[in-house]
Write a protein that holds these residues in place. Structure first.
Motif, PDB file in Angstrom:
ATOM      1  N   PHE A  61      40.711  42.857  -1.710  1.00  0.00           N
ATOM      2  CA  PHE A  61      41.642  43.134  -2.807  1.00  0.00           C
ATOM      3  C   PHE A  61      40.895  43.661  -4.028  1.00  0.00           C
ATOM      4  O   PHE A  61      41.255  43.354  -5.164  1.00  0.00           O
ATOM      5  CB  PHE A  61      42.414  41.861  -3.176  1.00  0.00           C
ATOM      6  N   ALA A  62      39.866  44.470  -3.800  1.00  0.00           N
ATOM      7  CA  ALA A  62      38.968  44.881  -4.885  1.00  0.00           C
ATOM      8  C   ALA A  62      39.296  46.238  -5.487  1.00  0.00           C
ATOM      9  O   ALA A  62      38.613  46.667  -6.415  1.00  0.00           O
ATOM     10  CB  ALA A  62      37.520  44.886  -4.368  1.00  0.00           C
ATOM     11  N   ILE A  93      41.804  44.479 -11.620  1.00  0.00           N
ATOM     12  CA  ILE A  93      42.148  45.554 -12.536  1.00  0.00           C
ATOM     13  C   ILE A  93      40.861  46.200 -13.052  1.00  0.00           C
ATOM     14  O   ILE A  93      39.763  45.717 -12.764  1.00  0.00           O
ATOM     15  CB  ILE A  93      42.990  45.039 -13.720  1.00  0.00           C
ATOM     16  N   ALA A  94      40.992  47.282 -13.811  1.00  0.00           N
ATOM     17  CA  ALA A  94      39.848  47.940 -14.440  1.00  0.00           C
ATOM     18  C   ALA A  94      40.239  48.328 -15.855  1.00  0.00           C
ATOM     19  O   ALA A  94      41.368  48.777 -16.103  1.00  0.00           O
ATOM     20  CB  ALA A  94      39.418  49.171 -13.645  1.00  0.00           C
ATOM     21  N   THR A 115      44.074  38.584 -19.088  1.00  0.00           N
ATOM     22  CA  THR A 115      43.091  39.516 -18.538  1.00  0.00           C
ATOM     23  C   THR A 115      41.707  38.920 -18.777  1.00  0.00           C
ATOM     24  O   THR A 115      41.436  38.327 -19.827  1.00  0.00           O
ATOM     25  CB  THR A 115      43.198  40.907 -19.176  1.00  0.00           C
ATOM     26  N   LYS A 116      40.854  39.069 -17.783  1.00  0.00           N
ATOM     27  CA  LYS A 116      39.533  38.444 -17.833  1.00  0.00           C
ATOM     28  C   LYS A 116      38.456  39.459 -17.455  1.00  0.00           C
ATOM     29  O   LYS A 116      38.697  40.383 -16.667  1.00  0.00           O
ATOM     30  CB  LYS A 116      39.450  37.275 -16.844  1.00  0.00           C
ATOM     31  N   MET A 167      40.012  41.402 -14.057  1.00  0.00           N
ATOM     32  CA  MET A 167      40.923  40.516 -13.342  1.00  0.00           C
ATOM     33  C   MET A 167      42.112  40.149 -14.209  1.00  0.00           C
ATOM     34  O   MET A 167      41.974  39.932 -15.413  1.00  0.00           O
ATOM     35  CB  MET A 167      40.202  39.234 -12.904  1.00  0.00           C
ATOM     36  N   LEU A 168      43.273  40.106 -13.582  1.00  0.00           N
ATOM     37  CA  LEU A 168      44.472  39.542 -14.192  1.00  0.00           C
ATOM     38  C   LEU A 168      44.732  38.202 -13.539  1.00  0.00           C
ATOM     39  O   LEU A 168      44.754  38.104 -12.305  1.00  0.00           O
ATOM     40  CB  LEU A 168      45.668  40.472 -13.983  1.00  0.00           C
TER      41      LEU A 168
END
Length: 368
Positions: A61-62, A93-94, A115-116, A167-168
């Motif tokens: 999932f990347a 996410i990006a 968001t992290k 990441m979310l």
């Protein structure tokens, strides 16, 4: 021929991943880790769980162009004291892209989006780059909502991102899973191509490398944290751990009281505290590796909905191997030590819990 292509064709990528997993076992054998059969077995299982999650997170999932929600913590993957009352949804996410999350609110007691910058595989941290609670959002009368994620401000519901956001995390917290419904969530990248690219040597090689780094880094983080908190056993404290909690992905709306419990078979840990005005609170036990205990079959955690308060509104918790009829029983589930955590969520005050070790026989007499 590229280095990644050579490593994939020749099998070095896979061999390095497997050898690295073997090396990660040294964390389980640390001198400051308990060596009972149960603790050691759970340590080896921990690595197998982290390996599974690492591959999901860093390989399966990347792709930030085609994000999907997956569970980074569930009933069998438990990273760093996950809340048993939570349904966790994660997506890759990006920071240079923009995303749309949409769905229905549901009726869970607490819903938050964060968001992290996920650096677990690098230095064991997960910095917050944006936070939003459902109560701060515009939600239609039928529960439908839309949320935009981006580095630039957006009208309406907007969740900030940074250049290194990766990441979310969505936290859905239940007071009562029997009556509450989870949020319905969908995510899409607004600049995605029509279809994902075929798996490349570079993507596979990098994915395996990052997955291994996640296993090694997260296992070390957990072992270091447990050793740190265990220096002051059978106490709950917030102040020493506030900054560290945020560095590993904590929610800034939550006040965390961390601790490490250690009991002899004839002992219990009595915890007494006032309860602040807040929409949600809970307490949980974990093993040495900071995995929440078996909440499916044993009472190893408690929240605002289930707790029995004292006549003056205060709370008494009793951690023990058996229920002797004093306070709210929390089952130690065949363990002799491990992590523990109390959360006040959105509270108007943060009372300090009082903890003391007592003999079970004395409590039996008290309960008569």
């Amino acid at each position: 021929m590229s280095t990644a292509l050579q490593r994939v064709i020749g099998g070095e990528s896979w061999a390095a991943y497997c050898e690295g997993l073997k090396a990660a076992g040294e964390t389980i054998l640390r001198a400051d880790a308990p060596d009972s059969l149960l603790d050691r077995a759970e340590g080896w299982r921990l690595l197998s769980r982290y390996a599974r999650l690492g591959l999901q997170m860093m390989l399966e999932f990347a792709d930030p162009d085609f994000p999907v929600f997956y569970a980074a913590s569930d009933d069998t993957i438990k990273v760093f004291l996950p809340n048993p009352d939570n349904l966790y949804c994660n997506a890759t996410i990006a920071g240079d892209r923009e995303y749309r999350v949409h769905g229905r609110r549901g009726s869970v007691a607490y819903l938050s989006f964060g968001t992290k910058a996920n650096r677990y595989a690098i230095d064991g941290t997960m910095a917050s780059t944006g936070e939003l609670e459902a109560k701060e959002m515009r939600i239609d009368a039928d529960g439908r909502f839309e949320l935009l994620l981006s580095a630039r401000p957006q009208p309406g519901n907007w969740l900030p991102m940074a250049a290194d956001s990766s990441m979310l995390i969505v936290r859905q917290t239940f007071l009562d899973r029997r009556t509450e419904t989870a949020a319905e969530l969908h995510i899409e990248c607004l600049s995605a191509p029509s279809a994902p690219a075929p798996l490349s040597a570079a993507a596979l090689d990098a994915g395996l490398t990052r997955a291994l780094a996640f296993v090694q880094g997260t296992a070390k983080l957990v072992a270091d944290w447990a050793a740190w908190v265990a220096q002051h056993p059978n106490q709950l404290a917030a102040a020493p751990y506030v900054a560290a909690s945020m560095r590993v992905g904590g929610d800034p709306k939550i006040c965390y009281y961390h601790g490490y419990w250690r009991l002899a078979p004839d002992e219990a840990l009595l915890i007494e505290t006032e309860v602040p005005d807040c929409p949600y609170w809970n307490f949980q036990l974990a093993n040495h590796w900071l995995e929440s205990l078996d909440c499916q079959h044993r009472r190893v955690h408690l929240n605002k909905h289930d707790a029995r308060l004292n006549p003056d509104g205060s709370l008494t918790l009793l951690i023990a191997a058996e229920d002797v009829g004093v306070g709210n029983f929390i089952d130690s589930d065949h363990h002799a030590q491990g992590g523990m955590l109390l959360r006040w969520v959105g509270a108007d005050a943060h009372p300090q819990p009082r903890c003391r070790v007592v003999k079970l026989d004395a409590l039996r007499h008290r309960a008569r």
